[in-house]
Design a protein around this motif. Structure first.
Motif, PDB file in Angstrom:
ATOM      1  N   ASP A 434      29.074  35.883  48.605  1.00 38.90           N
ATOM      2  CA  ASP A 434      29.780  37.124  48.312  1.00 38.90           C
ATOM      3  C   ASP A 434      29.625  37.685  47.200  1.00 38.90           C
ATOM      4  O   ASP A 434      29.345  39.146  47.229  1.00 38.90           O
ATOM      5  CB  ASP A 434      31.146  36.797  48.636  1.00 38.90           C
ATOM      6  N   LEU A 435      29.591  36.955  46.003  1.00 38.86           N
ATOM      7  CA  LEU A 435      29.237  37.537  44.854  1.00 38.86           C
ATOM      8  C   LEU A 435      27.806  38.321  44.634  1.00 38.86           C
ATOM      9  O   LEU A 435      27.681  39.363  44.043  1.00 38.86           O
ATOM     10  CB  LEU A 435      29.323  36.281  43.517  1.00 38.86           C
ATOM     11  N   ALA A 436      26.933  37.516  45.318  1.00 36.66           N
ATOM     12  CA  ALA A 436      25.548  37.972  45.373  1.00 36.66           C
ATOM     13  C   ALA A 436      25.384  39.312  46.082  1.00 36.66           C
ATOM     14  O   ALA A 436      24.581  40.460  45.488  1.00 36.66           O
ATOM     15  CB  ALA A 436      24.469  37.142  45.598  1.00 36.66           C
ATOM     16  N   ARG A 437      26.043  39.377  47.144  1.00 33.85           N
ATOM     17  CA  ARG A 437      25.849  40.511  48.033  1.00 33.85           C
ATOM     18  C   ARG A 437      26.729  41.777  47.596  1.00 33.85           C
ATOM     19  O   ARG A 437      26.246  42.672  47.568  1.00 33.85           O
ATOM     20  CB  ARG A 437      26.295  40.174  49.417  1.00 33.85           C
ATOM     21  N   ARG A 438      27.960  41.285  46.972  1.00 28.71           N
ATOM     22  CA  ARG A 438      28.776  42.453  46.581  1.00 28.71           C
ATOM     23  C   ARG A 438      28.115  43.082  45.227  1.00 28.71           C
ATOM     24  O   ARG A 438      27.904  44.537  44.936  1.00 28.71           O
ATOM     25  CB  ARG A 438      30.073  41.699  46.231  1.00 28.71           C
ATOM     26  N   GLU A 439      27.670  42.206  44.194  1.00 30.55           N
ATOM     27  CA  GLU A 439      26.900  42.790  42.945  1.00 30.55           C
ATOM     28  C   GLU A 439      25.571  43.442  43.329  1.00 30.55           C
ATOM     29  O   GLU A 439      25.430  44.601  42.678  1.00 30.55           O
ATOM     30  CB  GLU A 439      26.771  41.719  42.088  1.00 30.55           C
ATOM     31  N   GLY A 440      24.754  43.029  44.193  1.00 28.94           N
ATOM     32  CA  GLY A 440      23.715  43.674  44.770  1.00 28.94           C
ATOM     33  C   GLY A 440      23.893  45.086  45.281  1.00 28.94           C
ATOM     34  O   GLY A 440      23.322  46.035  44.946  1.00 28.94           O
ATOM     35  N   ALA A 441      25.033  45.137  46.133  1.00 25.19           N
ATOM     36  CA  ALA A 441      25.341  46.353  46.844  1.00 25.19           C
ATOM     37  C   ALA A 441      25.784  47.433  45.765  1.00 25.19           C
ATOM     38  O   ALA A 441      25.394  48.624  45.891  1.00 25.19           O
ATOM     39  CB  ALA A 441      26.402  46.177  47.686  1.00 25.19           C
ATOM     40  N   THR A 442      26.502  46.758  44.713  1.00 27.89           N
ATOM     41  CA  THR A 442      26.906  47.788  43.456  1.00 27.89           C
ATOM     42  C   THR A 442      25.754  48.339  43.029  1.00 27.89           C
ATOM     43  O   THR A 442      25.887  49.593  42.663  1.00 27.89           O
ATOM     44  CB  THR A 442      28.026  47.112  42.681  1.00 27.89           C
ATOM     45  N   ALA A 443      24.734  47.333  42.377  1.00 28.37           N
ATOM     46  CA  ALA A 443      23.819  47.822  41.646  1.00 28.37           C
ATOM     47  C   ALA A 443      22.820  48.860  42.557  1.00 28.37           C
ATOM     48  O   ALA A 443      22.411  49.861  42.055  1.00 28.37           O
ATOM     49  CB  ALA A 443      22.662  46.562  41.414  1.00 28.37           C
TER      50      ALA A 443
END
Length: 545
Positions: A434-443
């Motif tokens: 979840d962290l990887a996908r959320r941070e990736g989407a924000t970037a």
């Protein structure tokens, strides 16, 4: 021509083995199917392949060990090091001493050095064989990580012990003090050369690519050559080529986190390595089956050297040796797991003593496979004085028997032991995903916004880029749980295809960079990073077609 036909027949057998395993009405491990096909090939060609031990060792071990080091989850390796290290090193020494004494006691005619060499090559386990069994009887994920970590390290430690024992058999002398110092030298230099060679090649390749460009297949070919280069350089320096290949693989996993390789290259490289791993492991087991009839004949002849005229003593030796290996492993696993549980309780963790089924499953899962076979077939053919290497055929037969028996025992016993078995799982895996996908989407959203605003306001395509940005950003907003309700008329969507493609690629690139950054900061594991990056790479490959 006969050699070429034999190689092609082996590759065809590897290809057919996967289909045959699925066609069989009962569960049979893939390596057993491949061994059976190899025996069929031997009957057709009526002549076994003549193997040069050094070439065999060089051809099979470096890429397999390199790939193990590259793909093993590093966070699990460090987290469970209290269990993995005793299994990977302590159990190897315990097995070499215990099984070596047992073999020499059973077969006095086998020199002690050869007995310890056989015990050393039997000490490494094979996670590929266990994975084949686990497909139909899933091993708990954490237990599988422990077995993979053990196999990665005990491949190196077991094979180094094997080399020392073979050297003792060749020279007739052995010094513990000298061997200890030599081990430290070959281990340290082997690891250093593996790390240094991988970093040097990777940086040189990146520099050349930035300056002159490169063909799409170049990085894949470089990755295929690195394990062989690391192994051969270490061997030339009289260090451990085995440890060099392992260290090269681990280093490659960290080099990958730089994110410099193109997405399409990563996708293609993964497919190439998957094919190579399947082929090499399959060929090794097919080769075992192809050699099996000759091994049986020659072992039956050499059993007379042990003072027995009845070849059925071969069965006794094989069963006794396999039982001894299982008993040694079970004792060591039970002790090491209890010590680890006690240490965890001292740290304040709620950890009980291991269930007997965990101990039994971990013991049966110590299946021998490709590494054991590759090592035992590399036994020298002749001594320095020109005489035949003592009991070579009998050692190969016993190693082969242990591989077969351990596969059969695991395929029968593990499914029954694993029913309802639970281990402490990797509870934060989903959190990391979840962290990887959320941070990736924000970037990605930030990158799309920058790309959109980089377009001059007076450009004729400003509206199209704005509409495309809305569509792409909506996907990322949805991923992080926010509603984004702006709609775009279907009749105008085709006008924004090019703009959307550019913005999607910008978003994917930013998303991937952020995931790699999280992995470098140890906020997520390299396994989770590899999984998310593969998803991104596949999407990028779609838009770059």
């Amino acid at each position: 021509m006969a050699s070429i036909e034999l190689v092609l027949a082996m590759l065809l057998a590897v290809l057919a083995s996967g289909y045959l395993q699925r066609m069989l009405p009962w569960s049979v491990p893939l390596p057993l199917v491949q061994i059976a096909l190899g025996a069929v090939i031997s009957g057709v060609f009526h002549e076994g392949a003549t193997l040069d031990p050094d070439i065999f060792f060089l051809l099979f071990l470096p890429p397999l060990l390199f790939l193990d080091g590259w793909r093993i989850p590093k966070d699990g390796l460090f987290r469970d090091r209290g269990v993995i290290l005793p299994l990977a090193f302590g159990l190897v020494v315990f097995t070499v001493v215990g099984a070596g004494l047992l073999i020499h006691w059973m077969i006095p005619a086998m020199p002690a050095a050869v007995a310890f060499a056989l015990a050393a090559i039997l000490s490494p386990t094979d996670p590929v064989a266990v994975s084949s069994i686990a497909k139909r009887a899933p091993v708990p994920r954490r237990l599988m990580h422990i077995l993979e970590g053990e196999s990665l390290l005990n491949d190196a430690s077991g094979l180094v012990c094997f080399r020392f024992a073979v050297a003792a058999a060749m020279t007739g002398s052995f010094s513990l003090a000298k061997a200890s110092m030599t081990f430290l030298w070959v281990a340290a230099v082997g690891v250093a050369l593996g790390v240094g060679f991988t970093l040097l090649v990777s940086r040189a390749q990146n520099a050349l690519s930035r300056r002159f460009g490169e063909e799409s297949g170049t990085p894949i070919l470089v990755s295929l050559l690195i394990p062989f280069g690391a192994y051969m350089i270490a061997e030339e320096a009289h260090a451990s080529g085995i440890l060099a290949a392992v260290a090269a693989g681990i280093t490659m996993s960290y080099v990958e986190l730089t994110g410099r390789v193109l997405a399409t290259t990563r996708v293609q490289r993964t497919a190439v390595w998957d094919m190579l791993q399947f082929t090499l492991n399959g060929v090794v087991f097919v080769l075992l089956g192809e050699q099996l009839p000759g091994i049986l004949r020659e072992a039956a002849e050499s059993v007379q050297e042990a003072g027995h005229l009845n070849p059925w003593w071969l069965v006794v030796y094989a069963l006794a040796l396999n039982a001894g290996l299982v008993a040694l492993r079970m004792l060591w696993v039970w002790v090491s797991l209890r010590i680890d549980a006690r240490a965890a309780r001292r740290r304040g963790e709620a950890r009980g003593n291991p269930h007997w089924r965990v101990v039994a499953a971990a013991s049966l899962a110590g299946v021998r496979g490709a590494i054991t076979l590759a090592g035992v077939l590399s036994l020298p053919l002749l001594l320095p004085n020109g005489r035949e290497f003592p009991a070579r055929d009998l050692a190969i037969f016993l190693a082969t028997s242990v591989i077969l028996l351990s596969l059969v025992l695991a395929s029968i016993g593990l499914p029954r032991l694993l029913v309802g078995l639970r281990l402490p799982e990797d509870s934060d895996d989903q959190r990391q995903l979840d962290l990887a996908r959320r941070e990736g989407a924000t970037a990605a959203i930030a990158a799309i916004d920058r790309a959109q605003h980089a377009i001059p306001d007076d450009s004729a395509d400003t509206d199209l880029y704005a509409q495309a940005a809305v569509r792409v950003m909506a996907l990322y907003e949805h991923r992080i749980g926010e509603r984004f309700g702006t709609a775009v008329e279907a009749t105008t969507l085709h006008k924004a295809d090019r703009a959307e493609r550019e913005l999607r690629l910008a978003g994917l690139e930013a998303e991937r960079r952020r995931v790699f950054e999280l992995a470098r900061q140890y906020a997520i594991s390299d396994e989770v990073a590899r999984r998310v990056v593969r998803e991104i790479d596949l999407l990028e490959a779609r838009y770059r077609v």
